[in-house]
Design a protein around this motif. Structure first.
Motif, PDB file in Angstrom:
ATOM      1  N   HIS A 213      64.191 -11.867 -18.989  1.00  0.00           N
ATOM      2  CA  HIS A 213      65.408 -11.544 -19.739  1.00  0.00           C
ATOM      3  C   HIS A 213      65.396 -12.151 -21.140  1.00  0.00           C
ATOM      4  CE1 HIS A 213      66.256 -15.496 -17.969  1.00  0.00           C
ATOM      5  NE2 HIS A 213      67.072 -15.690 -18.996  1.00  0.00           N
ATOM      6  N   LEU A 214      64.561 -13.173 -21.358  1.00  0.00           N
ATOM      7  CA  LEU A 214      64.495 -13.793 -22.685  1.00  0.00           C
ATOM      8  C   LEU A 214      63.966 -12.827 -23.743  1.00  0.00           C
ATOM      9  CD1 LEU A 214      63.142 -17.408 -21.965  1.00  0.00           C
ATOM     10  CD2 LEU A 214      65.506 -16.615 -22.128  1.00  0.00           C
ATOM     11  N   LEU A 215      63.271 -11.786 -23.316  1.00  0.00           N
ATOM     12  CA  LEU A 215      62.774 -10.792 -24.262  1.00  0.00           C
ATOM     13  C   LEU A 215      63.916 -10.124 -25.023  1.00  0.00           C
ATOM     14  CD1 LEU A 215      60.052  -9.101 -22.018  1.00  0.00           C
ATOM     15  CD2 LEU A 215      59.633 -10.644 -23.952  1.00  0.00           C
ATOM     16  N   ALA A 216      65.107 -10.160 -24.452  1.00  0.00           N
ATOM     17  CA  ALA A 216      66.256  -9.504 -25.092  1.00  0.00           C
ATOM     18  C   ALA A 216      66.582 -10.109 -26.447  1.00  0.00           C
ATOM     19  CB  ALA A 216      67.474  -9.570 -24.176  1.00  0.00           C
ATOM     20  N   CYS A 217      66.290 -11.395 -26.628  1.00  0.00           N
ATOM     21  CA  CYS A 217      66.616 -12.038 -27.908  1.00  0.00           C
ATOM     22  C   CYS A 217      65.705 -11.567 -29.036  1.00  0.00           C
ATOM     23  CB  CYS A 217      66.571 -13.564 -27.774  1.00  0.00           C
ATOM     24  SG  CYS A 217      64.897 -14.273 -27.766  1.00  0.00           S
ATOM     25  N   LEU A 218      64.679 -10.770 -28.697  1.00  0.00           N
ATOM     26  CA  LEU A 218      63.735 -10.280 -29.698  1.00  0.00           C
ATOM     27  C   LEU A 218      63.941  -8.798 -30.013  1.00  0.00           C
ATOM     28  CD1 LEU A 218      60.552 -11.821 -28.028  1.00  0.00           C
ATOM     29  CD2 LEU A 218      61.970 -12.875 -29.804  1.00  0.00           C
ATOM     30  N   ALA A 219      64.797  -8.140 -29.243  1.00  0.00           N
ATOM     31  CA  ALA A 219      64.881  -6.683 -29.301  1.00  0.00           C
ATOM     32  C   ALA A 219      65.371  -6.156 -30.647  1.00  0.00           C
ATOM     33  CB  ALA A 219      65.777  -6.179 -28.180  1.00  0.00           C
ATOM     34  N   ASP A 220      66.184  -6.938 -31.354  1.00  0.00           N
ATOM     35  CA  ASP A 220      66.716  -6.431 -32.620  1.00  0.00           C
ATOM     36  C   ASP A 220      65.949  -6.949 -33.839  1.00  0.00           C
ATOM     37  OD1 ASP A 220      67.547  -9.050 -32.490  1.00  0.00           O
ATOM     38  OD2 ASP A 220      69.574  -8.658 -33.237  1.00  0.00           O
ATOM     39  N   ALA A 240      68.051  -2.093 -18.352  1.00  0.00           N
ATOM     40  CA  ALA A 240      69.446  -1.999 -18.787  1.00  0.00           C
ATOM     41  C   ALA A 240      69.734  -2.961 -19.933  1.00  0.00           C
ATOM     42  CB  ALA A 240      70.377  -2.280 -17.607  1.00  0.00           C
ATOM     43  N   LEU A 241      69.087  -4.127 -19.898  1.00  0.00           N
ATOM     44  CA  LEU A 241      69.319  -5.153 -20.915  1.00  0.00           C
ATOM     45  C   LEU A 241      68.723  -4.770 -22.258  1.00  0.00           C
ATOM     46  CD1 LEU A 241      70.482  -8.048 -21.273  1.00  0.00           C
ATOM     47  CD2 LEU A 241      68.220  -8.920 -20.652  1.00  0.00           C
ATOM     48  N   ILE A 242      67.544  -4.112 -22.230  1.00  0.00           N
ATOM     49  CA  ILE A 242      66.864  -3.719 -23.467  1.00  0.00           C
ATOM     50  C   ILE A 242      66.542  -2.223 -23.376  1.00  0.00           C
ATOM     51  CG2 ILE A 242      65.087  -4.362 -25.135  1.00  0.00           C
ATOM     52  CD1 ILE A 242      64.484  -6.821 -23.451  1.00  0.00           C
ATOM     53  N   PRO A 243      67.515  -1.357 -23.636  1.00  0.00           N
ATOM     54  CA  PRO A 243      67.278   0.090 -23.503  1.00  0.00           C
ATOM     55  C   PRO A 243      66.168   0.607 -24.416  1.00  0.00           C
ATOM     56  CG  PRO A 243      69.628  -0.397 -23.698  1.00  0.00           C
ATOM     57  CD  PRO A 243      68.900  -1.661 -24.009  1.00  0.00           C
ATOM     58  N   SER A 244      65.927  -0.080 -25.536  1.00  0.00           N
ATOM     59  CA  SER A 244      64.910   0.380 -26.482  1.00  0.00           C
ATOM     60  C   SER A 244      63.494  -0.049 -26.097  1.00  0.00           C
ATOM     61  CB  SER A 244      65.219  -0.167 -27.879  1.00  0.00           C
ATOM     62  OG  SER A 244      65.162  -1.594 -27.879  1.00  0.00           O
ATOM     63  N   ALA A 245      63.371  -0.880 -25.080  1.00  0.00           N
ATOM     64  CA  ALA A 245      62.054  -1.395 -24.698  1.00  0.00           C
ATOM     65  C   ALA A 245      61.210  -0.332 -24.010  1.00  0.00           C
ATOM     66  CB  ALA A 245      62.202  -2.602 -23.783  1.00  0.00           C
TER      67      ALA A 245
END
Length: 374
Positions: A213-220, A240-245
């Motif tokens: 889930h820490l990958l979410a802090c990099l998505a933007d 769901a957490l990173i729809p763009s991944a």
């Protein structure tokens, strides 16, 4: 020699324990030794020409896909019939405990390989306050072994502090031909990138203990597409957490080699890894690594030389480290080249030869050398 391998995990499960056991068995076969494998079911009946005997397994709470072998009395009967010169315990927890007991009752030397931080794993799945009980059990198992092999300096210090005796370092190998910058695939990159410019990825189990889930802090981050290769119970929540991944699922063979080599930055999120094989595979692929400054990665990633380290729970620092590499293709290229250079000597052949050396010490009755940490 005849080696009975009792492993807590084996195919079809794909993880560090399974991978290591597979390489050991292939090395034993290549050098004319004989082996028997005892592993949780389901699984293959043969591997590297050796019989694999499956025993009952049970799924872990919160992670039913992971099967833990049950410590049945059948283990001792299997070992007695096989007549091993030595028993190898791969990441012993439950089934491995039965293997240790059987070795003692049969009077056979025993080598244990510590590979899973069970206490950390339990905490990740909500079992708080269990550390003392878990470490008591781990001590009980490993004190029955003639030697316990640990994969990193952090694990050595951890087990030493917990009172586990007769420790020695034994790292892991990497296939530098399979994991190689030459497998970089421009077509794959274009498909994964879409309208972005930099691939920042993770490869491994998608599970809570890996903290994906820490990958979410990099998505933007500007220009960045997040890629998470693998499968596991955290896949739906990560999607769901990173729809763009991009989540291509479980990959193996050439597809996995291409996925590693096609990344621009590799991010390791787990904080309880005793070694971090995926880190080493990314390095062999010529990809700079950003990893937590804890556990096995400390032996692998040289900060500001082959990659960057961050405080395990500091997502702001993780984001800054990744952003630094995203902004500089020259830095990525320099760290990536140094990363590959650092792991080229770590072949599975040399690592497994070292393991046979430990076997020899135990079989000849010599007291195994405990590796002092400098």
């Amino acid at each position: 020699m005849r080696v009975a391998v009792v492993t807590e995990s084996f195919l079809p499960q794909v993880n560090g324990v399974t991978n290591t056991v597979g390489r050991i068995l292939e090395h034993l076969a290549a050098h004319g030794h004989d082996a028997l494998v005892v592993a949780p079911r389901p699984g293959p009946s043969v591997y590297a020409g050796f019989p694999v005997v499956a025993v009952p397994g049970v799924g872990l709470p919160g992670y039913r896909e992971f099967k833990l072998g049950l410590p049945t009395r059948r283990v001792e009967r299997l070992l007695r019939e096989f007549g091993p010169d030595l028993v190898h315990l791969a990441s012993p927890i439950a089934l491995g405990a039965a293997g240790a007991r059987a070795a003692r009752r049969l009077g056979v030397p025993c080598v244990a390989v510590f590979q899973t931080d069970v206490a950390g794993f339990a905490r990740a799945y909500g079992f708080r306050g269990t550390d003392a009980m878990i470490w008591s059990w781990i001590r009980h198992i490993h004190r029955q072994a003639d030697i316990t092999l640990v994969p990193s300096r952090a694990s050595y210090e951890q087990l030493s502090a917990q009172g586990v005796p007769r420790l020695a370092l034994w790292a892991r190998g990497v296939d530098a031909a399979r994991f190689n910058p030459a497998h970089r695939d421009q077509t794959l990159r274009e498909w994964l990138l879409g309208d972005r410019e930099v691939l920042v990825g993770y490869v491994g189990r998608l599970a809570g203990d890996k903290r994906v889930h820490l990958l979410a802090c990099l998505a933007d981050l500007p220009k960045v597409r997040i890629v998470a290769v693998g499968d596991g119970p955290a896949a739906p929540s990560l999607r769901a957490l990173i729809p763009s991944a991009a989540l291509p699922g479980f990959l193996s063979g050439q597809a996995l080699s291409a996925a590693y080599a096609s990344l621009d930055v590799f991010v390791h999120t787990g904080a309880d890894d005793t070694f971090g094989q995926c880190v080493q595979e990314a390095m062999a692929s010529g990809v700079p690594v950003v990893a937590p400054a804890v556990g096995g990665p400390l032996d692998l990633v040289r900060h500001e030389h082959t990659g960057l380290l961050f405080a395990p729970d500091d997502t702001d620092e993780l984001r800054r480290r990744v952003a630094e590499l995203v902004a500089s293709p020259a830095l990525r290229a320099r760290y990536g080249a140094k990363a590959r250079e650092a792991v080229l000597t770590r072949s599975w052949a040399s690592v497994c030869d070292e393991l046979l050396g430990h076997y020899s010490q135990v079989l000849t009755g010599r007291r195994p050398l405990e590796h002092a940490l400098g």
